[in-house]
Structure formats: C-alpha cells, structure tokens
Design an enzyme around this catalytic site. Structure first.
Site, short mmCIF file in Angstrom:
data_model
loop_
_atom_site.label_atom_id
_atom_site.label_comp_id
_atom_site.label_asym_id
_atom_site.label_seq_id
_atom_site.Cartn_x
_atom_site.Cartn_y
_atom_site.Cartn_z
N PRO A 1 -113.79 -50.02 45.58
CG PRO A 1 -114.93 -51.66 44.35
CD PRO A 1 -114.10 -50.42 44.19
CG ASP B 1 -102.37 -47.48 39.03
OD1 ASP B 1 -101.67 -46.61 38.49
OD2 ASP B 1 -103.37 -47.23 39.73
#
Length: 487
Positions: A70, A181
């Site tokens: 989102p 990440d």
C-alpha cells in the site's frame, strides 16, 4: 564464454579475509562521495506535496523506488523546479509520529552521491510521507530483467556493484549499517545514468511491512530464524544483487551456489555478456558473491572489503554511465518536436502559431469542474470572457488576452489547462516570465500528462536563466509527447 571452470569450483567455502590494509585510490572524502549542494532536510506540508504531485495524480505514480502497495511513490516538482520522489505510506504505518520524524531526520542527515538522498518528510495528522531526490532513469530491475533496446554491459554491471558497495560503506561509516530488503528495485539511475541506492530502505521498518520480501528463497537465513535485520543480513542481500548482475535473472541463491559447486558456470552467466569479460574477472565476481552468501553471517564480508575487492575489477572507467547504458544525457541528444524546438529557442511566434492551431482539443481529457451556475446567465458571462481572451490571443493582443483569461479563471466555474497555457504564453510575450512559469505549472496540475505544460515551463525557465532546469523539463515534455503519440 571462456570461463575457466577449475578456478570457479573451489571458492564457495572461502572464508572472508580481513579488510585489506592497502589504501584504495582516492581520499576517504573522494570515495565516500559526500555532497554539499543539496538543501538541508526539511519538513514539508501536505499541501506543498499535494501541489507538487498534481494532487497525487495516478499519472505521477512511479516504480523507480521499488515500492509496492500500500506504499506508493509519486514523482513531483517543487516550486523551485527541483524534481522529487514522494513516498506516501499506508495510513496504518508509522502510528508513532515522533518515531517517524526521528527516523526520517536521521536518514536525512546522510548526503552522498551514491544515494538517492532524503530531502525531507511530512507528518501531518495521519499522513506520513518521505521526500527524496527523483531518479529519472528507472531501476536496475528494469534494465536487467526487462530491457528493451540493449542488455546492460559487463562494465556497467561492475560499476553498479561498486557504487552500491560504496553506498553501503558510506552508510556504515555514518552508523546506518542496516538496509531493509536490498534488491534490484532499490538501485536507481540518476540523470547521468549513474547507479544510486534508494534512501527509503534505510528507514527502520514501519508497522505495515516486513524487512524482506515474502519470497523466502532470497531471504537471509538468520532473518528467517530471528526476524531481525543485521549488517550481515545486508551483505547476504548484496550477494543476491551480484547474482542478478551476473545472470541477468533473479536467480535464487541456493540454485546459484549449486551451479557453482557443480562447475556449471555457463548456466549462471548471462548469455548476453558473451565476449565482454575475462575468466579471471568472472571468477572474482562470483567469488565475492559466494562470500556474501555464506550461511554463517560472521563469514560474510563487510562493505569496506567489498569496495576494496570491486575497485580493481572496474572497466571503461573513463566512459560515462549514460554512454554505457545507451541513455541520452541531455535534451541536445533527444529529438524534439516542432513545439519542443520552438520552446528550446524561445521562438514565441512559432509557439503561438502551434498553440493557436491546436485550439482546445487537449482539454477533452482534462479535469473539468462544473457548477450549477454554468447553466445560468453567469455561464454565458464566463464564456464571453473566454471569447474575449481567444480573440485577443488570435490577433496577438496579448495584454487583452491576459485580461480576458484572468477574468475567466477568476470566475472559477471551469478548469482548463489550455486557458492557463495561453495566458502563460501571453505573459511571456509581455516579458513576465515568472507569471508565465506559474501558469504553465498550473496547467500541469490540471493535466499532469500534458506535454505542452512542460514545454511552456521550459520556455519560461530559459527566459529566467535557469538553463539546467529548462533542459530537464524539455526532456520530460518530450517523453510525455512520445507517450501521447504512442497511445
């Protein structure tokens, strides 16, 4: 490809050597690439960012920073023409406003030419946004996995590896060793196609996400056990990035290590690289990747030793990145349409002829706001103001055109990008370039994908003496026009 398998079969179990005591060429300041010409970190209002992104328009959503829903990243432009990337978090993220501000300010202290640096943030009510430098030439994932014109060259892949290692070394030196990440979507390319590391991954993770993607095949083993990111975890992710560069695919580390142990190097290397590298260079890069992917975190290298290992591998160091990537570096090498050329020359007569001939046909898809009054006598009065402006514009009476269009705009019953574009040119004709720039920007707010708004901004910027900003805006206009004609 000529790789010597005998050299490649033995280094999977090589433990990390201590960082070299030899000096890397260049001073520490040169290697760390600290920059001082960026503005200081600041807090933005939500209204400023709303205007900069044309109301967070769908047309301004970009994937350059590798963010997925989102959390969405938008491109935008501030009043001073600085282009920005705005990451807007899900409303449930960062519930603690103080934590968000402290974390953003800490990352915002970093300033390095190997990073897409954080310029500011916004924390109003439930809104949490980050503002970073905008990188216009997309992601490593795009250029490696989804290339269109040419595959990435070996020399450029080596440069990517070094620049990202240098970014991590700099962050570590500033006590920001944790990066969340790290992957090919986090590596971005700036105006000159130099690789940079997105600053967004330096933020401690918010409530609505995890530090690594859901694909467990690429996740550091210790993260699966503990759920915590460590500096050694970042090195593991850097190893997966090296595999991407070697193979041109997103290949799972376990599979890559199996290929190396089985001496099946041809299956690991990207076939597009045929003839571009020596067996020694391939051997060394695979050795570095294998060290990063060691199961035991303590056996992985640190960023400083990575930089030391990668510098001797660099090729074509005098060749600019944009040449290696096949990307034009400026508007001079980008073909322009007649309108773009006219704006580059600030040939106002030619611009007028083109805009007059175009008429209002580009208003069809624009955001138009109507009120009940449009069906009354006031609507007729409003249209009379427009007719007055149009007649004066056609006959090159630009002072009267400004007056008519201003009256139309002030009534406020309709938003028309063409009206703002026409008044913008009229201001230019009357030697009022700042007013012209403001109107061209307003036209883009109404219609973010409209190339004429960008072109008129460029013409106004040239008159104002802001050549660099003008060339960037011309390039944006040319890209928008190309996309429009492709539809």
């Amino acid at each position: 490809m000529g790789c010597e398998v005998s050299k490649l079969s033995t280094f999977c179990c090589v433990s990390e050597p201590e960082a070299s005591n030899h000096e890397v060429p260049g001073s520490d300041d040169d290697r760390r690439g600290e920059v001082s010409d960026l503005p200081r970190f600041r807090e933005f209002s939500i209204e400023t960012l709303r205007i900069a992104t044309s109301g967070f328009a769908v047309e301004n959503i970009v994937s350059e920073h590798g963010e997925k829903a989102p959390n969405v990243v938008y491109k935008g432009k501030l009043e001073n023409q600085r282009r920005i990337a705005v990451k807007r978090f899900n409303r449930r993220a960062w519930p603690d406003a103080r934590q968000f501000l402290e974390e953003a300010k800490a990352v915002g202290q970093l300033r390095n030419n190997r990073l897409a640096n954080l310029l500011g943030c916004c924390c109003e009510g439930e809104e949490r946004l980050l503002v970073a430098e905008f990188m216009p030439n997309e992601t490593l994932a795009k250029h490696l996995f989804h290339w269109e014109s040419q595959p990435m060259k070996w020399a450029m892949r080596l440069r990517v590896a070094l620049h990202i290692a240098q970014a991590l070394e700099y962050c570590t030196s500033k006590e920001r060793a944790l990066y969340h990440d790290l992957n090919a979507y986090r590596v971005l390319f700036d105006d000159e196609a130099n690789p940079r590391l997105s600053c967004f991954g330096l933020m401690k993770n918010s409530r609505d996400g995890k530090s690594y993607s859901t694909n467990l095949a690429f996740t550091p083993p210790e993260y699966l056990r503990t759920g915590r990111v460590t500096p050694e975890s970042v090195m593991y992710s850097f190893g997966t990035l090296l595999l991407d560069l070697l193979s041109g695919k997103h290949i799972p580390p376990s599979h890559a290590l199996d290929l190396i142990r089985d001496r099946n190097i041809q299956m690991l290397m990207d076939s597009c690289l045929e003839g571009q590298f020596s067996s020694d260079d391939a051997t060394e890069l695979i050795r570095i990747a294998s060290r990063c992917l060691q199961y035991e975190p303590r056996e992985r290298p640190n960023p400083k030793s990575l930089v030391t290992s990668l510098i001797p591998l660099q090729k074509d160091i005098e060749t600019p990145s944009h040449q290696l990537m096949g990307i034009p570096s400026n508007v001079a090498s980008t073909p322009l349409s007649p309108l773009g050329e006219a704006c580059l020359r600030t040939d106002l007569t030619a611009i007028h002829e083109i805009i007059e001939k175009l008429g209002y046909k580009d208003d069809d898809g624009a955001a138009t706001e109507l009120s009940f009054q449009m069906w009354t006598n006031q609507m007729q009065e409003t249209l009379n103001f427009k007719k007055k402006g149009d007649a004066a514009f056609r006959h090159k009476d630009f002072a009267t055109a400004i007056d008519g269009y201003t009256q139309f705009i002030e009534v406020g019953t309709m938003l028309s990008p063409t009206i703002y574009a026409r008044r913008s040119l009229s201001y230019l004709m009357n030697e009022m370039p700042q007013e012209a720039l403001n109107d061209a920007m307003q036209a883009q707010v109404i219609s973010p994908a409209w190339h004429i708004a960008s072109y008129l901004q460029a013409a106004a910027l040239i008159v104002l003496g802001q050549e660099n900003e003008a060339h960037t805006t011309l390039k944006e206009g040319s890209m928008l026009e190309t996309k429009r004609h492709a539809l």
